[in-house]
Design a protein around this motif. Structure first.
Motif, PDB file in Angstrom:
ATOM      1  N   LEU A 179     -14.192  40.646  10.250  1.00  0.00           N
ATOM      2  CA  LEU A 179     -14.123  42.098  10.156  1.00  0.00           C
ATOM      3  C   LEU A 179     -12.687  42.563  10.009  1.00  0.00           C
ATOM      4  N   GLN A 180     -11.784  41.989  10.781  1.00  0.00           N
ATOM      5  CA  GLN A 180     -10.379  42.377  10.698  1.00  0.00           C
ATOM      6  C   GLN A 180      -9.808  42.017   9.325  1.00  0.00           C
ATOM      7  N   GLU A 181     -10.138  40.853   8.812  1.00  0.00           N
ATOM      8  CA  GLU A 181      -9.656  40.466   7.493  1.00  0.00           C
ATOM      9  C   GLU A 181     -10.213  41.380   6.415  1.00  0.00           C
ATOM     10  N   SER A 182     -11.469  41.810   6.576  1.00  0.00           N
ATOM     11  CA  SER A 182     -12.056  42.675   5.565  1.00  0.00           C
ATOM     12  C   SER A 182     -11.433  44.063   5.587  1.00  0.00           C
ATOM     13  N   LEU A 183     -10.985  44.515   6.760  1.00  0.00           N
ATOM     14  CA  LEU A 183     -10.387  45.842   6.840  1.00  0.00           C
ATOM     15  C   LEU A 183      -8.920  45.847   6.442  1.00  0.00           C
ATOM     16  N   TYR A 184      -8.159  44.863   6.914  1.00  0.00           N
ATOM     17  CA  TYR A 184      -6.717  44.885   6.712  1.00  0.00           C
ATOM     18  C   TYR A 184      -6.232  43.917   5.644  1.00  0.00           C
ATOM     19  N   GLY A 185      -6.991  42.897   5.354  1.00  0.00           N
ATOM     20  CA  GLY A 185      -6.533  41.875   4.441  1.00  0.00           C
ATOM     21  C   GLY A 185      -6.978  42.076   3.002  1.00  0.00           C
ATOM     22  N   GLN A 186      -7.544  43.237   2.685  1.00  0.00           N
ATOM     23  CA  GLN A 186      -8.063  43.439   1.346  1.00  0.00           C
ATOM     24  C   GLN A 186      -7.143  44.257   0.458  1.00  0.00           C
ATOM     25  N   TRP A 187      -5.957  44.592   0.889  1.00  0.00           N
ATOM     26  CA  TRP A 187      -5.112  45.427   0.041  1.00  0.00           C
ATOM     27  C   TRP A 187      -4.814  44.774  -1.295  1.00  0.00           C
ATOM     28  N   PRO A 188      -4.712  43.418  -1.392  1.00  0.00           N
ATOM     29  CA  PRO A 188      -4.548  42.849  -2.743  1.00  0.00           C
ATOM     30  C   PRO A 188      -5.757  43.112  -3.642  1.00  0.00           C
ATOM     31  N   ALA A 189      -6.947  43.144  -3.059  1.00  0.00           N
ATOM     32  CA  ALA A 189      -8.147  43.429  -3.849  1.00  0.00           C
ATOM     33  C   ALA A 189      -8.107  44.853  -4.388  1.00  0.00           C
ATOM     34  N   TYR A 190      -7.600  45.779  -3.582  1.00  0.00           N
ATOM     35  CA  TYR A 190      -7.478  47.164  -4.038  1.00  0.00           C
ATOM     36  C   TYR A 190      -6.438  47.269  -5.154  1.00  0.00           C
TER      37      TYR A 190
ATOM     38  N   LYS B 163      -5.681  44.864  -7.241  1.00  0.00           N
ATOM     39  CA  LYS B 163      -6.292  44.245  -8.416  1.00  0.00           C
ATOM     40  C   LYS B 163      -7.333  45.170  -9.044  1.00  0.00           C
ATOM     41  N   ALA B 164      -8.054  45.922  -8.217  1.00  0.00           N
ATOM     42  CA  ALA B 164      -9.014  46.891  -8.749  1.00  0.00           C
ATOM     43  C   ALA B 164      -8.297  47.945  -9.578  1.00  0.00           C
ATOM     44  N   GLY B 165      -7.154  48.419  -9.084  1.00  0.00           N
ATOM     45  CA  GLY B 165      -6.359  49.371  -9.857  1.00  0.00           C
ATOM     46  C   GLY B 165      -5.852  48.768 -11.145  1.00  0.00           C
ATOM     47  N   ALA B 166      -5.446  47.502 -11.089  1.00  0.00           N
ATOM     48  CA  ALA B 166      -4.960  46.825 -12.294  1.00  0.00           C
ATOM     49  C   ALA B 166      -6.072  46.651 -13.320  1.00  0.00           C
ATOM     50  N   VAL B 167      -7.272  46.339 -12.864  1.00  0.00           N
ATOM     51  CA  VAL B 167      -8.405  46.183 -13.787  1.00  0.00           C
ATOM     52  C   VAL B 167      -8.713  47.515 -14.465  1.00  0.00           C
ATOM     53  N   CYS B 168      -8.654  48.609 -13.711  1.00  0.00           N
ATOM     54  CA  CYS B 168      -8.900  49.928 -14.312  1.00  0.00           C
ATOM     55  C   CYS B 168      -7.799  50.276 -15.315  1.00  0.00           C
ATOM     56  N   GLY B 169      -6.568  49.955 -14.983  1.00  0.00           N
ATOM     57  CA  GLY B 169      -5.475  50.176 -15.927  1.00  0.00           C
ATOM     58  C   GLY B 169      -5.651  49.339 -17.186  1.00  0.00           C
TER      59      GLY B 169
ATOM     60  N   PRO C 148     -13.078  48.091  -3.005  1.00  0.00           N
ATOM     61  CA  PRO C 148     -12.391  48.124  -4.290  1.00  0.00           C
ATOM     62  C   PRO C 148     -13.237  48.707  -5.424  1.00  0.00           C
ATOM     63  N   ALA C 149     -14.560  48.523  -5.376  1.00  0.00           N
ATOM     64  CA  ALA C 149     -15.423  49.110  -6.406  1.00  0.00           C
ATOM     65  C   ALA C 149     -15.432  50.634  -6.310  1.00  0.00           C
ATOM     66  N   ILE C 150     -15.387  51.155  -5.090  1.00  0.00           N
ATOM     67  CA  ILE C 150     -15.310  52.613  -4.925  1.00  0.00           C
ATOM     68  C   ILE C 150     -13.998  53.127  -5.502  1.00  0.00           C
ATOM     69  N   LEU C 151     -12.903  52.451  -5.179  1.00  0.00           N
ATOM     70  CA  LEU C 151     -11.615  52.842  -5.744  1.00  0.00           C
ATOM     71  C   LEU C 151     -11.645  52.747  -7.267  1.00  0.00           C
ATOM     72  N   ALA C 152     -12.219  51.674  -7.803  1.00  0.00           N
ATOM     73  CA  ALA C 152     -12.306  51.509  -9.249  1.00  0.00           C
ATOM     74  C   ALA C 152     -13.146  52.610  -9.889  1.00  0.00           C
ATOM     75  N   SER C 153     -14.193  53.053  -9.199  1.00  0.00           N
ATOM     76  CA  SER C 153     -15.014  54.143  -9.728  1.00  0.00           C
ATOM     77  C   SER C 153     -14.190  55.410  -9.883  1.00  0.00           C
ATOM     78  N   PHE C 154     -13.483  55.778  -8.830  1.00  0.00           N
ATOM     79  CA  PHE C 154     -12.672  56.993  -8.892  1.00  0.00           C
ATOM     80  C   PHE C 154     -11.533  56.860  -9.903  1.00  0.00           C
ATOM     81  N   LEU C 155     -10.881  55.706  -9.924  1.00  0.00           N
ATOM     82  CA  LEU C 155      -9.793  55.503 -10.887  1.00  0.00           C
ATOM     83  C   LEU C 155     -10.304  55.526 -12.324  1.00  0.00           C
ATOM     84  N   SER C 156     -11.447  54.915 -12.572  1.00  0.00           N
ATOM     85  CA  SER C 156     -12.000  54.905 -13.918  1.00  0.00           C
ATOM     86  C   SER C 156     -12.330  56.310 -14.399  1.00  0.00           C
ATOM     87  N   VAL C 157     -12.929  57.104 -13.531  1.00  0.00           N
ATOM     88  CA  VAL C 157     -13.223  58.494 -13.897  1.00  0.00           C
ATOM     89  C   VAL C 157     -11.924  59.232 -14.189  1.00  0.00           C
TER      90      VAL C 157
END
Length: 181
Positions: free
Chosen positions: A42-53, A55-61, A98-107
């Motif tokens: 749980l801790q890794e999923s909350l704090y350790g996912q910033w690289p995934a976020y 990467k999600a921004g990079a994929v949208c870009g 990251p999918a939620i972030l990608a949704s908002f960024l894509s829009v």
């Protein structure tokens, strides 16, 4: 139902044979307690996912860059599909957040770069608002579904490991010829 003096079969067996290790395989989800490993996940999923976020921004870009030369040849409805593909890929690879972030960024990227008037967040045609809403909803639903599938795959892997351990124990116990073994 709570029964104060009731002891389960596993409890009675453990009490009568203290030298045995009793392993309960199928526990009720309502009685599940978080272990240290669960807390760490749980801790890794909350704090350790910033690289995934990131990467999600990079994929949208990247989706915006790929769509740029295509927008003169294709209708905007087809350009939207590039961004939807980006959201689906992010959801499958990185999960719900990251999918939620990608949704908002894509829009946002689609609105800013491709919807007239271009290079603004203003919308001249009200029909695009419906496109934004549907694009956002599909992205959020996809993120939720892929997160659920990833969780189910994780649970199935854990169950498989438990069953394998029980099978190996049963095999070892079955091959014992003497009580000491």
């Amino acid at each position: 139902p709570w029964r104060p003096f009731y002891r389960s079969f596993a409890d009675r067996l453990g009490h009568r044979a203290p030298d045995l290790d009793v392993i309960q395989v199928a526990r009720s989800e309502a009685r599940f307690e978080r272990t240290q490993g669960d807390r760490q996940v749980l801790q890794e999923s909350l704090y350790g996912q910033w690289p995934a976020y990131l990467k999600a921004g990079a994929v949208c870009g990247l989706a915006g860059i790929v769509a740029e030369p295509l927008h003169t040849h294709f209708d905007l409805a087809n350009i939207v599909m590039i961004f939807m593909l980006a959201v689906v890929l992010v959801g499958v690879r990185y999960g719900r957040g990251p999918a939620i972030l990608a949704s908002f960024l894509s829009v946002g990227i689609f609105d800013f770069l491709y919807v007239p008037p271009r290079l603004t967040f203003a919308v001249s045609d009200v029909q695009y608002l419906m496109t934004f809403v549907i694009m956002l909803a599909v992205g959020l639903i996809t993120g939720q579904l892929t997160a659920g599938l990833r969780y189910q795959a994780h649970v199935a892997t854990q169950r498989e490991q438990r069953v394998r351990a029980l099978y190996e124990m049963a095999r070892d116990l079955g091959s014992a010829l003497m009580p000491e073994q």
